[in-house]
Structure formats: structure tokens, C-alpha cells
Scaffold this active site. Sequence first.
Site, PDB file in Angstrom:
ATOM      1  N   TYR A 116       0.801  -1.228   0.000  1.00 20.25           N
ATOM      2  CA  TYR A 116       0.000   0.000   0.000  1.00 20.25           C
ATOM      3  C   TYR A 116       0.836   1.282   0.000  1.00 20.25           C
ATOM      4  CZ  TYR A 116      -3.590  -3.399   1.076  1.00 20.25           C
ATOM      5  OH  TYR A 116      -4.424  -4.486   1.018  1.00 20.25           O
ATOM      6  N   PRO A 129     -11.287   0.305  -2.437  1.00 15.14           N
ATOM      7  CA  PRO A 129     -12.565  -0.230  -2.899  1.00 15.14           C
ATOM      8  C   PRO A 129     -13.741   0.703  -2.608  1.00 15.14           C
ATOM      9  CG  PRO A 129     -11.382  -1.796  -1.491  1.00 15.14           C
ATOM     10  CD  PRO A 129     -10.743  -0.456  -1.308  1.00 15.14           C
ATOM     11  N   HIS A 352      -7.333   1.422   1.636  1.00 12.45           N
ATOM     12  CA  HIS A 352      -7.106   0.014   1.947  1.00 12.45           C
ATOM     13  C   HIS A 352      -5.993  -0.264   2.963  1.00 12.45           C
ATOM     14  CE1 HIS A 352      -7.831  -4.121   1.245  1.00 12.45           C
ATOM     15  NE2 HIS A 352      -8.161  -4.045  -0.014  1.00 12.45           N
ATOM     16  N   LYS A 428     -25.959 -19.020  -3.028  1.00 13.29           N
ATOM     17  CA  LYS A 428     -24.983 -20.003  -2.536  1.00 13.29           C
ATOM     18  C   LYS A 428     -25.637 -21.292  -2.041  1.00 13.29           C
ATOM     19  CE  LYS A 428     -24.362 -17.836   1.998  1.00 13.29           C
ATOM     20  NZ  LYS A 428     -23.401 -17.347   2.973  1.00 13.29           N
ATOM     21  N   LYS A 432     -24.148 -25.391  -2.200  1.00 15.90           N
ATOM     22  CA  LYS A 432     -24.209 -26.101  -0.905  1.00 15.90           C
ATOM     23  C   LYS A 432     -25.013 -27.383  -1.043  1.00 15.90           C
ATOM     24  CE  LYS A 432     -24.115 -22.421   2.583  1.00 15.90           C
ATOM     25  NZ  LYS A 432     -24.885 -21.869   3.683  1.00 15.90           N
ATOM     26  N   SER A 433     -26.140 -27.318  -1.801  1.00 17.73           N
ATOM     27  CA  SER A 433     -26.990 -28.499  -1.929  1.00 17.73           C
ATOM     28  C   SER A 433     -26.249 -29.614  -2.683  1.00 17.73           C
ATOM     29  CB  SER A 433     -28.309 -28.153  -2.622  1.00 17.73           C
ATOM     30  OG  SER A 433     -28.061 -27.906  -3.990  1.00 17.73           O
ATOM     31  N   LYS A 435     -23.164 -30.131  -2.055  1.00 16.80           N
ATOM     32  CA  LYS A 435     -22.039 -30.372  -1.129  1.00 16.80           C
ATOM     33  C   LYS A 435     -20.730 -29.767  -1.637  1.00 16.80           C
ATOM     34  CE  LYS A 435     -24.220 -33.657   1.550  1.00 16.80           C
ATOM     35  NZ  LYS A 435     -25.562 -33.085   1.364  1.00 16.80           N
ATOM     36  N   SER A 437     -18.289 -26.120  -1.867  1.00 14.44           N
ATOM     37  CA  SER A 437     -18.048 -24.795  -1.304  1.00 14.44           C
ATOM     38  C   SER A 437     -18.530 -23.744  -2.312  1.00 14.44           C
ATOM     39  CB  SER A 437     -16.553 -24.627  -1.037  1.00 14.44           C
ATOM     40  OG  SER A 437     -16.165 -23.296  -1.274  1.00 14.44           O
ATOM     41  N   SER A 463      -8.368 -13.091  -2.437  1.00 14.26           N
ATOM     42  CA  SER A 463      -7.873 -12.792  -1.082  1.00 14.26           C
ATOM     43  C   SER A 463      -8.316 -13.864  -0.110  1.00 14.26           C
ATOM     44  CB  SER A 463      -8.422 -11.471  -0.533  1.00 14.26           C
ATOM     45  OG  SER A 463      -8.763 -10.607  -1.535  1.00 14.26           O
ATOM     46  N   THR A 474      -3.782 -10.648   4.662  1.00 17.80           N
ATOM     47  CA  THR A 474      -4.265 -11.609   3.661  1.00 17.80           C
ATOM     48  C   THR A 474      -3.116 -12.395   3.038  1.00 17.80           C
ATOM     49  OG1 THR A 474      -4.023  -9.965   1.917  1.00 17.80           O
ATOM     50  CG2 THR A 474      -6.210 -10.184   2.901  1.00 17.80           C
ATOM     51  N   SER A 563     -12.168 -11.152  -5.122  1.00 12.47           N
ATOM     52  CA  SER A 563     -12.352 -11.228  -3.682  1.00 12.47           C
ATOM     53  C   SER A 563     -13.814 -11.462  -3.337  1.00 12.47           C
ATOM     54  CB  SER A 563     -11.904  -9.906  -3.055  1.00 12.47           C
ATOM     55  OG  SER A 563     -11.862 -10.055  -1.677  1.00 12.47           O
TER      56      SER A 563
HETATM   57  N1  COA Z   1     -20.940 -28.442   1.393  1.00 14.99           N
HETATM   58  C1  COA Z   1     -21.920 -27.682   1.911  1.00 14.99           C
HETATM   59  N2  COA Z   1     -21.709 -26.422   2.375  1.00 14.99           N
HETATM   60  C2  COA Z   1     -20.467 -25.939   2.306  1.00 14.99           C
HETATM   61  C3  COA Z   1     -19.399 -26.667   1.769  1.00 14.99           C
HETATM   62  C4  COA Z   1     -19.672 -27.991   1.290  1.00 14.99           C
HETATM   63  N3  COA Z   1     -18.725 -28.756   0.768  1.00 14.99           N
HETATM   64  N4  COA Z   1     -18.285 -25.926   1.820  1.00 14.99           N
HETATM   65  C5  COA Z   1     -18.636 -24.751   2.367  1.00 14.99           C
HETATM   66  N5  COA Z   1     -19.941 -24.753   2.682  1.00 14.99           N
HETATM   67  C6  COA Z   1     -20.721 -23.713   3.343  1.00 14.99           C
HETATM   68  C7  COA Z   1     -19.974 -23.135   4.529  1.00 14.99           C
HETATM   69  O1  COA Z   1     -20.239 -23.881   5.692  1.00 14.99           O
HETATM   70  C8  COA Z   1     -20.550 -21.733   4.602  1.00 14.99           C
HETATM   71  O2  COA Z   1     -21.829 -21.815   5.191  1.00 14.99           O
HETATM   72  P1  COA Z   1     -22.604 -20.499   5.744  1.00 14.99           P
HETATM   73  O3  COA Z   1     -23.187 -19.792   4.564  1.00 14.99           O
HETATM   74  O4  COA Z   1     -23.643 -21.078   6.628  1.00 14.99           O
HETATM   75  O5  COA Z   1     -21.573 -19.705   6.458  1.00 14.99           O
HETATM   76  C9  COA Z   1     -20.747 -21.365   3.152  1.00 14.99           C
HETATM   77  O6  COA Z   1     -20.859 -22.610   2.452  1.00 14.99           O
HETATM   78  C10 COA Z   1     -19.644 -20.533   2.563  1.00 14.99           C
HETATM   79  O7  COA Z   1     -18.436 -21.259   2.526  1.00 14.99           O
HETATM   80  P2  COA Z   1     -17.387 -21.047   1.333  1.00 14.99           P
HETATM   81  O8  COA Z   1     -18.104 -20.629   0.111  1.00 14.99           O
HETATM   82  O9  COA Z   1     -16.538 -22.257   1.234  1.00 14.99           O
HETATM   83  O10 COA Z   1     -16.546 -19.794   1.746  1.00 14.99           O
HETATM   84  P3  COA Z   1     -16.007 -19.257   3.134  1.00 14.99           P
HETATM   85  O11 COA Z   1     -17.121 -18.577   3.851  1.00 14.99           O
HETATM   86  O12 COA Z   1     -15.284 -20.334   3.851  1.00 14.99           O
HETATM   87  O13 COA Z   1     -15.018 -18.140   2.612  1.00 14.99           O
HETATM   88  C11 COA Z   1     -12.999 -17.181   1.816  1.00 14.99           C
HETATM   89  C12 COA Z   1     -13.890 -18.427   1.838  1.00 14.99           C
HETATM   90  C13 COA Z   1     -11.743 -17.476   1.036  1.00 14.99           C
HETATM   91  C14 COA Z   1     -13.741 -16.047   1.119  1.00 14.99           C
HETATM   92  C15 COA Z   1     -12.685 -16.802   3.295  1.00 14.99           C
HETATM   93  O14 COA Z   1     -11.980 -17.846   3.902  1.00 14.99           O
HETATM   94  C16 COA Z   1     -11.803 -15.595   3.420  1.00 14.99           C
HETATM   95  O15 COA Z   1     -10.595 -15.709   3.548  1.00 14.99           O
HETATM   96  N6  COA Z   1     -12.406 -14.381   3.415  1.00 14.99           N
HETATM   97  C17 COA Z   1     -11.675 -13.145   3.518  1.00 14.99           C
HETATM   98  C18 COA Z   1     -11.718 -12.420   2.235  1.00 14.99           C
HETATM   99  C19 COA Z   1     -11.099 -11.063   2.378  1.00 14.99           C
HETATM  100  O16 COA Z   1     -10.405 -10.742   3.311  1.00 14.99           O
HETATM  101  N7  COA Z   1     -11.346 -10.241   1.412  1.00 14.99           N
HETATM  102  C20 COA Z   1     -10.765  -8.929   1.466  1.00 14.99           C
HETATM  103  C21 COA Z   1     -11.250  -8.109   0.401  1.00 14.99           C
HETATM  104  S1  COA Z   1     -10.695  -6.443   0.567  1.00 14.99           S
END
Ligand code: COA
Length: 635
Positions: A116, A129, A352, A428, A432-433, A435, A437, A463, A474, A563
Site C-alpha cells: 500500500y 474499494p 485500503h 450459494k 451447498k446443496s 455439497k 463450497s 484474497s 491476507t 475477492s
Molecule cells: N458443502 C456444503 N456447504 C459448504 C461446503 C460444502 N462442501 N463448503 C462450504 N460450505 C458452506 C460453509 O459452511 C458456509 O456456510 P454459511 O453460509 O452457513 O456460512 C458457506 O458454504 C460458505 O463457505 P465457502 O463458500 O466455502 O466460503 P467461506 O465462507 O469459507 O469463505 C474465503 C472463503 C476465502 C472467502 C474466506 O476464507 C476468506 O478468507 N475471506 C476473507 C476475504 C477477504 O479478506 N477479502 C478482502 C477483500 S478487501
Amino acid sequence: MWGICSRTVLGMVKPCALMKPCHLVKPVSAGRVAGRYLSHQKGLPGLPVPPLQQTCQRYITALEPIVEEDELKHTRKLLEEFQKPGGLGERLQRGLERRARRSENWLSDWWVQVAYLDYRMPVVVHSSPGLVLPHMDFTDKQGQIRFAAKLIAGVLDFKTMIDNETLPVEYLGGKPLCMNQYYEVLSSCRIPGLKRDSVVNHAKSSVPPKHITVVHNFQFFVLDVYHGDGSPLTADQLCVQLEKICKASPQASTQPVGILTTQHRDSWGKTYHSLTRDKTNQESVSLIQRSIFTLCLDSARPHTSQDSYRNAAAVQMLHGGGSSWNSGNRWFDKTLQFIVGEDGTCGANYEHAPAEGPPIVALIDHVVEYTRKPVTERGHTASLPTPQKLHFNVTADIQKDIEDAKSSMDTLAQDLDVKVMVFSHFGKNVPKSYKMSPDAFIQMALQLAFYRMHQRCCATYESASLRMFRRGRTDTIRSASNASAAFVKAFDDPTRQNTEKVDLLEKAVKAHRSYTNMAISGQAIDRHLLGLKLQAVDEKLSVPDVFTDAAYAQALHYRLSTSQVPSKTDCVMCFGPVVPNGYGVCYNPMSEHMNFAVSSFSSCEDTNTGELSRAMEQALVDMKTLLDQTPRAKL
Ligand code: COA
């Protein structure tokens, strides 16, 4: 929002983690910050330094989908040399491990500096942002003022939790997160320098600020938001004060000093130096820097169709729309600027350096919820002091710099093509349905979209939060993997069976999720490689060949900079691309729909924001159709 059952942006808030409220509501003081907050922080682990061999191996694997084989061979040789027992790699690794033992976080100060403060491109578009909130329920000045007053009261309500250290600790994957960034976003500001910038945080001073700055028609005002007894002004009182500000600035100023903050940092550093030689200017700038945050009361946007409303709102939040619109109605160095337009457009822009998006969005979620509550407290309005207008003595030289800044800002505004896409087919819940992410599913759709447009994979940045570690920021999730490449290459191949495609999709999603787990636990490659390079500089050694290698430059040329910033409010964050032929893609996956903000530069013939948005939409739909039509995929 911060109740026991509420969700944070990153994970469940655990009731046992709630820091008990303090019995007195008082403004922050340095001594009190050093209480419960610090004891939580001390309990967090330090950021690990990953093993050298592991990073070298993972680096080669990450290069495979984006670099040609002959280049890879060359890089493998360089890495062998680098890792040789008793070689440079081992020496730097030892240096890093020493640094990790001696500091709170071996990376974060370096990171803030390199990512930065040393970065000289304008913060506007290139670093800061914007955040687009839903259209608010007003369309005139009166509505704008009333809403803005509630918004200020909402921020002060959140600030009370910061001041009293009652913010609930957030969790990710069951682990508590570092809360430091919440203490960095209010009362802080970036300061331009001739070669590098700095950040000051006045919340930590012995007399913390009690005012915000309001900018209206390019003119700045100081608005005291606390009474002498430390209690905050009520929304009604703030309303009266904002009305006074608007009355005192009925016309746009011809000297929009704020536009100077949109300049290239070297130019702004020079201008800042001459601007602040004048005592009045110095005092005005200092009051802006010290303020808790800046509120930008924007003029109404030029008329756009309903369809393009969100795109125009993204432009307004990201850069203000150019000099003839609202770009001068900002102080882009300010860590947090809330933006309220006369037509109900609303959002924020943030600098940022001190923080990532999630804490900003958590604050904004709280504020939005607060503005929806009816006003209960009234308060006397008769004896409130008139907000102080900030004066600037603008010399001919400064006026010229203002004109130059206007012209560069207009060129940048013209060049940036930003679109908000609301993907309404599903949210989302669908991945999830199956299984999967959702984040990995979206990233794979982005890989597919890019491959369909360019017939190749590209270095992709996502990120990953390092907030499981003390003062963590990050690392990078490299979304282009061997598994993603195999998936995107097979997807439109008519000779491949659907079952095979589903299998490849599942593998790609799993590979992404496993990279994510590795990144959030401090075992990704990018910050470690950067650390090794900076350690060489620190020890005054020549930079190892692996870092001057063409493959390293390619690995860091992120044509997709992405991100996820989730929120409770139906909003989306937006940012610019990080390379001239790249895209910025930010997304907020909600349960039943997803918001995307996509950007690219119009001057680049190789990129097209509209096309990527459409390709993303198509890829998501096609991936779901594939899963729906291939029963084997349903576990
Ligand atoms: N089956 C069913 N559900 C699942 C799943 C699977 N295999 N894998 C994940 N899920 C669910 C999770 O339990 C979660 O449930 P919720 O909605 O009830 O919370 C949801 O799906 C989201 O999970 P996922 O999509 O895997 O993402 P995450 O929330 O773990 O986030 C990152 C991933 C990388 C975004 C997060 O770890 C991160 O680092 N965020 C920071 C980003 C950041 O700093 N950005 C800065 C921008 S300036």
C-alpha cells in the site's frame, strides 16, 4: 446485529467470545484499548513461516497451469539452486524465522508498506474499494440529510462497541480471529509522502477526536458529534447540523481541494508539501485527517435508466464519477468515507492500507440496520454550535495542480468500465446443496468464463484472510490450478461425457477449497515468497534469481483479481483491475442470489467488462445445469 445468534461476515459469533460490555460509555482512550482487546490479541497465534521446500514445491505446482513447459524447466532449476543445503534459500528462511520470533507478525508491517504505502498509483480505482448499498428510500435534499444524520448516529453506535471493547470476537472455521483491523478504521488517515506514504491513527492519541468531516459541494466542514459530557449527538441534532452545512455551501466551489487526493501519489506528495506550508491549509488538512470519518453529501447523479442505476452507483462509490460530478467531493486518503447522494444513492469508499473489506462491511451492516430503526431520542437543538467551515488558501500553483488532478481523474473515470451484475438464477444455497463450497464454485465459474473468452488460463488472485493470526492481513488463493485447468478445458468439449465433467468440476472445487484451507492457515506460497525476497533486501543481499525470473513476473500478473466480501446487507464491494489487461471481480454470495462487481479498462482491447459479466452468468448457469442433469453428482 452483534447479538449472540447473529452471524459475522466470516463465521459464527460464539456467545462465550462476547467481551462483556463496560458499565460506562466513554470515548476511546489509549489506556482502555490496552485492556480486554489486548488480552484477546495476545491469545492469538503468530503467523507461521511455512517450510521452504513446501513453498518451492507448491510454487512450481501453481505455475503449471499458467506458464509454458520450457519456462517451467528453467524455474525448476532456479528453485533447485535456491533450496540447496547451505544456500541462499536456507539463509533467508532462517532470517525470516528469526524475524517471526522477534515480531508480533513477521509479515504485516512489510505488507502494509509494500502493498500500500510504497505503491505510487492513485489510491482511487487502483487501491481503494467502493461499496454500493441498496438504493435508499429518499430522493431529495431533506431525505438525504435525514438519512445521513441517522447514518452518523449508526457509526457512532458501532464506535461505542469499539471504544468499550464490546465487539464480539469473530470466528473462521471455529478459530477466533484477530480484531485489530476494527481499531484501525476510525479516526485514521493516509498521508502522502514524496516517495512513500504513511498512515496515522488518532484513535490511539491521548485526546481522541470527537468530530467528523462533512464535504458538500466540494467544501469541507468540521462537525462535532459529541457533546461536552461525552454523549453523542442524536440523529435529530445531527440533522440540524447537516442542514446548517448545506445552507453554508449552496454552490459548488471552484477550488475542489479534495480532488488532489486522486493524484498519483508522488504528485500528491509534492502538492501536499506545498499546500501544507500554509498554516490555514495545514490546520484544515489536519482536521480532516484527525476526524473520525468523512461524510460525503453528494449531488444527484446524472439521469440514468433503472437498468444502469447500479453501475452508476458503483462509479460514484469507486471514484465519484469525474471532476464535474463528485470526484472532488472526497478526501480519498481518509480511511473511511460514507457517501450519501441526494437521489438516494448510498455507499462508501475506503482507503485500503489499514484494513480489508470484511470489517468495513461489518460496520456498514450495523449502520444500515441502525438507520432502519425509528428515531427515539430527540435532544435540544437550539444551542448547538455552528459547524466550522475549513478554509484553504489556494495559490496559483495549487490551482494548477487542482486542474491537473481534474484532468487525470477524468481520464481515469473515462477509462474504467465497472458493472454490477445481480445474478438472480440462484445463490450459494445451490452449490451447498451439491455439497460444494460456494466460494470455490464461483471461482471455478470465473475460471470457465475467462477460458471461454481467452482460450487460456491466467494467474488469478483471490484474497484469503490471515486473521486467524495476530495482526493477520491476507494471503493469495491461486484459483487457477491444474484441476481448474482440466475442468475448464473439458467443459465445452463435446467428446467428454457429463459424468466426467462433473467429476472434474468436483475435483476442481475440492482443490480450490483445499488451497483456501492452506491459505487461511498461513501455509500458502505468495506472502512467504515475498518475505524471502524482502529478507534478502533487508540483509542487503542480491535478490535471488527466482524473483527476477520471467515466470515469477507472470505469476504476479493477475489478469483476474478477485475477492469475496460477504455481508448481511444486499450490497456489493467493487474495485479496479490490478494490471492494465486485467479484471477486478468482487462478489457477495447471498442465499438465493449473488452480487458481482466487475471492472476493466476500456483502453484495453483484450478485456471487456460486459462480456466477462455475461460469461460469468452463463458459466454459473451451465455448471448448475450440468449438475442438475447428471444425477450421479447428487450425493
Ligand atoms: N458443502 C456444503 N456447504 C459448504 C461446503 C460444502 N462442501 N463448503 C462450504 N460450505 C458452506 C460453509 O459452511 C458456509 O456456510 P454459511 O453460509 O452457513 O456460512 C458457506 O458454504 C460458505 O463457505 P465457502 O463458500 O466455502 O466460503 P467461506 O465462507 O469459507 O469463505 C474465503 C472463503 C476465502 C472467502 C474466506 O476464507 C476468506 O478468507 N475471506 C476473507 C476475504 C477477504 O479478506 N477479502 C478482502 C477483500 S478487501
